[in-house]
Design an enzyme around this catalytic site. Sequence first.
Site, mmCIF file in Angstrom:
data_model
loop_
_atom_site.group_PDB
_atom_site.id
_atom_site.type_symbol
_atom_site.label_atom_id
_atom_site.label_comp_id
_atom_site.label_asym_id
_atom_site.label_seq_id
_atom_site.Cartn_x
_atom_site.Cartn_y
_atom_site.Cartn_z
ATOM 1 N N SER A 1 23.244 -5.281 -51.514
ATOM 2 C CA SER A 1 23.422 -4.429 -52.566
ATOM 3 C C SER A 1 22.083 -4.156 -53.158
ATOM 4 C CB SER A 1 24.437 -4.889 -53.675
ATOM 5 O OG SER A 1 25.608 -4.747 -53.129
ATOM 6 N N THR B 1 37.700 -3.659 -48.770
ATOM 7 C CA THR B 1 39.202 -3.729 -49.325
ATOM 8 C C THR B 1 38.650 -3.078 -50.626
ATOM 9 O OG1 THR B 1 38.283 -5.885 -50.214
ATOM 10 C CG2 THR B 1 39.952 -5.681 -48.466
ATOM 11 N N ASP C 1 30.040 -3.432 -55.195
ATOM 12 C CA ASP C 1 28.749 -3.864 -55.597
ATOM 13 C C ASP C 1 28.269 -3.506 -57.047
ATOM 14 O OD1 ASP C 1 29.123 -3.829 -52.640
ATOM 15 O OD2 ASP C 1 27.799 -2.296 -52.423
HETATM 16 C C1 GLA Z 1 29.394 -1.275 -49.261
HETATM 17 C C2 GLA Z 1 29.918 -0.749 -50.291
HETATM 18 C C3 GLA Z 1 31.136 -1.487 -50.941
HETATM 19 C C4 GLA Z 1 32.238 -2.034 -50.117
HETATM 20 C C5 GLA Z 1 31.548 -2.755 -48.871
HETATM 21 C C6 GLA Z 1 32.302 -3.329 -47.922
HETATM 22 O O1 GLA Z 1 28.715 -2.463 -49.598
HETATM 23 O O2 GLA Z 1 29.110 -0.246 -51.271
HETATM 24 O O3 GLA Z 1 31.527 -0.533 -52.070
HETATM 25 O O4 GLA Z 1 33.100 -1.064 -49.688
HETATM 26 O O5 GLA Z 1 30.305 -1.829 -48.338
HETATM 27 O O6 GLA Z 1 33.177 -4.238 -48.444
#
Ligand code: GLA
Length: 389
Positions: free
Chosen positions: A129, A39, A175
């Site tokens: 992340s 989102t 993230d």
């Molecule tokens: C990864 C991306 C984020 C986000 C998620 C899905 O972690 O880095 O920016 O889009 O996927 O929610």
Amino acid sequence: MIQSQLMDRIRESFRNEFSRVPEVWADAGGRVNIIGEHTDYHDGFVLPAAIDLRTCAVAAGRDDGILRIHAVDFGGTVEVALDGLKPFDRIDWRSYTCGPFWAWIRSGRPFSGADVAVGGDVPSGGGLSSSASVEVSLVGIAAGLSLSAPPCPDVAAIARTAENLFCRVPCGIMDQMASACGHEGKALLLDCRTLQATLVDVPAGWVLVVADSGVRHSLAGGEYARRQKECADGMSFVVNSFPTVRAARDVSMEMLESVRQGMSEVSFRRLRHAVSENDRTVRAAAALQAGDVAEVGLLMHGSHRSLALDYEVSCAELDRLVEIASRIDGCAGARLTGAGFGGNTVNLVRQDAAVDFCDRLAVEYRGATGIESVVRVVRPASGLLSGRF
Ligand code: GLA
């Protein structure tokens, strides 16, 4: 200064590698996203928390325009001249470590070179992340060495520029915002349009558990960008009929249904996820704050279903983890966390059931798939911390 074994390890590696002592340190969180998946790049809401799996960096300044970075977990050192630094042809750990300094300079801020050591315990490619925490910690180092302290959304924006332009990954802002702006004991309801963050309590007596599917993903793999393209194709039909709409975040289910005929079935399903997930996220944040764990759990399950069926970013292993978790006592909700295609699930679990939950989920998942899963409690933690030795 924060005291941690991780920081001690990185400090020691710095001394061994560069034969000098570091002047500044930075420590940034990995993140778990409770709900609000795919989102952020639709200008929508997300509900992540920075966690106690971290990346630490230490550094000492140089004034000769040379940047040397020792990546402790990769056992390698990269050396570049800042003058003429540009994205590398091949994307690997060198891009993730040099990119933040490149983005820092690109934002118009001063930087004259450094020796840096960086490493951490956020599992790489696990949907928690690791890359954002590396980027944010290194932006923290650039800030520390240039004696400046930008607000955490600025740190996040610079870190995201590194990922988008230096690593060529078209990620959203979630993230880096979680990693930079997290709060001890809190989740963040983040409006990805305004970057406004509202702190949300995880109810007393409940904890977040992450379970690793053992399947590794890479956002550079193409599927992530493809989802954005499929959504953009659908959005062109929405905007035709509703010209004030700027992003999927502005679209209601009724609006989407009204233009369904024009767009492909795939684009419709992708946008149905974006619209419904945004709604679930706002409702889940309110329910979490109110302590209505049962409602949060239902929304988490709805999120996983939508990610699996409409956005098609789950996989058999993630589905299996969610299915097993849902049968175990004390688990209110389970879903994939992060981009999907592998990585971890997030589970909302009663604290007094957490140890048994972790054991049982690991055992049953191994029985079903033959894969050893690391299942562990993660604690909502601070975002970027930094200082001088
Ligand atoms: C990864 C991306 C984020 C986000 C998620 C899905 O972690 O880095 O920016 O889009 O996927 O929610």
